[in-house]
Design a protein around this motif. Structure first.
Motif, PDB file in Angstrom:
ATOM      1  N   GLU A  86      39.891  48.304 -20.489  1.00  0.00           N
ATOM      2  CA  GLU A  86      40.887  47.716 -21.374  1.00  0.00           C
ATOM      3  C   GLU A  86      41.064  46.245 -21.022  1.00  0.00           C
ATOM      4  OE1 GLU A  86      44.452  49.961 -20.905  1.00  0.00           O
ATOM      5  OE2 GLU A  86      43.610  51.801 -21.760  1.00  0.00           O
ATOM      6  N   VAL A 102      37.458  54.552 -12.004  1.00  0.00           N
ATOM      7  CA  VAL A 102      38.734  53.834 -12.036  1.00  0.00           C
ATOM      8  C   VAL A 102      39.670  54.469 -13.063  1.00  0.00           C
ATOM      9  CG1 VAL A 102      39.825  51.641 -12.678  1.00  0.00           C
ATOM     10  CG2 VAL A 102      37.845  51.646 -11.150  1.00  0.00           C
ATOM     11  N   GLU A 103      39.128  54.862 -14.211  1.00  0.00           N
ATOM     12  CA  GLU A 103      39.963  55.511 -15.225  1.00  0.00           C
ATOM     13  C   GLU A 103      40.483  56.858 -14.730  1.00  0.00           C
ATOM     14  OE1 GLU A 103      41.078  54.125 -18.133  1.00  0.00           O
ATOM     15  OE2 GLU A 103      40.179  52.428 -17.081  1.00  0.00           O
ATOM     16  N   GLU A 104      39.637  57.608 -14.035  1.00  0.00           N
ATOM     17  CA  GLU A 104      40.059  58.904 -13.496  1.00  0.00           C
ATOM     18  C   GLU A 104      41.188  58.746 -12.480  1.00  0.00           C
ATOM     19  OE1 GLU A 104      35.590  60.984 -13.756  1.00  0.00           O
ATOM     20  OE2 GLU A 104      36.450  60.378 -11.833  1.00  0.00           O
ATOM     21  N   ARG A 136      33.381  52.352 -13.419  1.00  0.00           N
ATOM     22  CA  ARG A 136      34.388  52.127 -14.464  1.00  0.00           C
ATOM     23  C   ARG A 136      35.056  53.446 -14.851  1.00  0.00           C
ATOM     24  NH1 ARG A 136      30.534  48.215 -16.195  1.00  0.00           N
ATOM     25  NH2 ARG A 136      29.605  49.553 -17.804  1.00  0.00           N
ATOM     26  N   ARG A 137      34.244  54.504 -14.957  1.00  0.00           N
ATOM     27  CA  ARG A 137      34.819  55.822 -15.264  1.00  0.00           C
ATOM     28  C   ARG A 137      35.710  56.298 -14.123  1.00  0.00           C
ATOM     29  NH1 ARG A 137      29.553  57.099 -17.301  1.00  0.00           N
ATOM     30  NH2 ARG A 137      29.086  58.251 -15.391  1.00  0.00           N
ATOM     31  N   ASN A 140      38.330  44.266 -18.810  1.00  0.00           N
ATOM     32  CA  ASN A 140      37.066  44.745 -19.382  1.00  0.00           C
ATOM     33  C   ASN A 140      36.088  43.593 -19.599  1.00  0.00           C
ATOM     34  OD1 ASN A 140      38.733  43.720 -21.450  1.00  0.00           O
ATOM     35  ND2 ASN A 140      37.634  44.882 -23.011  1.00  0.00           N
ATOM     36  N   HIS A 193      46.999  44.889 -13.690  1.00  0.00           N
ATOM     37  CA  HIS A 193      46.054  45.532 -14.607  1.00  0.00           C
ATOM     38  C   HIS A 193      45.242  46.570 -13.836  1.00  0.00           C
ATOM     39  CE1 HIS A 193      47.176  42.523 -17.507  1.00  0.00           C
ATOM     40  NE2 HIS A 193      46.810  41.558 -16.684  1.00  0.00           N
ATOM     41  N   ARG A 194      45.271  47.817 -14.315  1.00  0.00           N
ATOM     42  CA  ARG A 194      44.668  48.919 -13.576  1.00  0.00           C
ATOM     43  C   ARG A 194      43.583  49.633 -14.374  1.00  0.00           C
ATOM     44  NH1 ARG A 194      45.731  48.928  -8.230  1.00  0.00           N
ATOM     45  NH2 ARG A 194      44.774  46.957  -8.777  1.00  0.00           N
ATOM     46  N   SER A 195      42.847  48.890 -15.190  1.00  0.00           N
ATOM     47  CA  SER A 195      41.762  49.479 -15.972  1.00  0.00           C
ATOM     48  C   SER A 195      40.641  48.466 -16.136  1.00  0.00           C
ATOM     49  CB  SER A 195      42.260  49.916 -17.352  1.00  0.00           C
ATOM     50  OG  SER A 195      41.174  50.333 -18.171  1.00  0.00           O
ATOM     51  N   ARG A 239      48.205  53.311 -10.120  1.00  0.00           N
ATOM     52  CA  ARG A 239      49.556  52.873 -10.485  1.00  0.00           C
ATOM     53  C   ARG A 239      50.545  53.203  -9.377  1.00  0.00           C
ATOM     54  NH1 ARG A 239      49.450  54.965 -16.778  1.00  0.00           N
ATOM     55  NH2 ARG A 239      48.542  53.075 -17.696  1.00  0.00           N
ATOM     56  N   ARG A 248      43.553  56.396 -12.499  1.00  0.00           N
ATOM     57  CA  ARG A 248      44.572  55.465 -13.004  1.00  0.00           C
ATOM     58  C   ARG A 248      45.963  55.787 -12.455  1.00  0.00           C
ATOM     59  NH1 ARG A 248      45.284  53.225 -19.125  1.00  0.00           N
ATOM     60  NH2 ARG A 248      43.259  52.368 -18.595  1.00  0.00           N
TER      61      ARG A 248
END
Length: 307
Positions: free
Chosen positions: A93, A268-270, A265-266, A97, A88-90, A276, A272
């Motif tokens: 989600e 980590v999304e940037e 958190r933002r 989360n 899990h990489r978010s 991966r 992604r």
């Protein structure tokens, strides 16, 4: 956008001396790690590895090329051997989360006078009981660690702060039930990540989680066990860290933990796609890694193979 800040020029000089970094060492070390990867068909294509990532392993091992090879190899093999820890990489989600409702995981932007990066682990007040999943929490911590590796600067080492004021009695039971996941994650952090753990501070821990703290201490070596510090309140941290580093609610000058946690958190999304790609460093672990001491990886995996 990355927001980790590096050391001052004076601190840089001090840190390089502490890490035994001499002129030419970085270039030689990166060539050495790339050569190791080129010689091993199970490791990534050396050209696919970012020089900044390789530099983290060199500095995390104080420019000891042999130790850096062992850590990098274990880091790559772990992506195949322990896929469940990295699937899990978010953090926005499911399922990770939910962890954010239980625990804030916040590497702080500024380094200390010693050049240490401080990371806060704060148990949130009024967290939902269902969010305190220990196995998921371990995955979230490793995810932040991976994201931080992308942005990290020259540092002398790490200091962790666990703020446990709001912990509940039920957490001790959860930790005991997930003892295998806890041990595996801590051993992995020591064996595969380029960290130099200098201090671990535990704040506001009630007696009811003494068994959980003892479990965590039992998973680290004697040197790190001696670096645990217990505090009754966060104000005591000002005796160990400059106020410019700590968050405002702890008497410091930095942004609040809530604000910084949202930034991470933002971030980590940037990252992604990068995160991966890390998972694809090693698709297959050689079977004999569990029997032959290839750069020491087998020793690490024997410690990890406990579930």
């Amino acid at each position: 956008m990355a927001f980790l800040q590096g050391p001052s020029p004076k601190q840089e000089e001090m840190i390089r001396q502490e890490l035994n970094e001499m002129p030419g060492d970085v270039e030689r070390g990166i060539r050495d790690l790339r050569s190791m990867c080129a010689a091993n068909p199970y490791l990534p294509n050396p050209e696919s590895l970012d020089s900044r990532l390789l530099l983290l392993f060199l500095r995390g091992c104080r420019m000891d090329f042999e130790r850096a090879r062992k850590k990098l190899e274990t880091f790559c093999y772990s992506r195949s051997r322990y896929r469940d820890l990295f699937e899990h990489r978010s953090l926005i989600e499911p399922p990770l989360n939910d962890v954010c409702k239980f625990l804030d995981i916040v590497p702080l932007p500024k380094v200390t006078d010693e050049g240490l990066r401080v990371t806060i682990f704060r148990m949130r007040p009024n967290y939902p009981e269902s969010s305190s999943d220990i196995a998921a929490t371990a995955r979230a911590i490793l995810l932040i660690s991976d994201a931080r590796m992308h942005d990290e600067t020259l540092i002398a080492g790490d200091a962790f702060v666990w703020e446990c004021t709001h912990v509940r009695a039920s957490l001790a039971t959860r930790v005991a039930m997930a003892a295998g996941a806890v041990r595996r994650s801590i051993h992995l952090a020591q064996a595969a990540y380029p960290q130099r753990m200098r201090r671990i501070h535990v704040v506001g821990a009630p007696a009811l989680i003494a068994s959980s703290i003892n479990l965590m201490r039992s998973c680290v070596n004697e040197k790190i066990r001696k670096r645990y510090y217990l505090h009754s309140k966060t104000e005591e941290l000002l005796d160990h860290f400059p106020s410019r580093v700590l968050p405002v609610e702890w008497g410091g000058d930095e942004e609040s933990i809530d604000v910084l946690a949202k930034k991470w958190r933002r971030r980590v999304e940037e990252l992604r796609e990068y995160l991966r790609n890390l998972n694809e460093l090693c698709d297959v672990t050689p079977g004999d890694v569990y029997h032959d001491d290839i750069y020491g990886a087998v020793g690490c995996f024997r410690k990890l193979d406990i579930d």
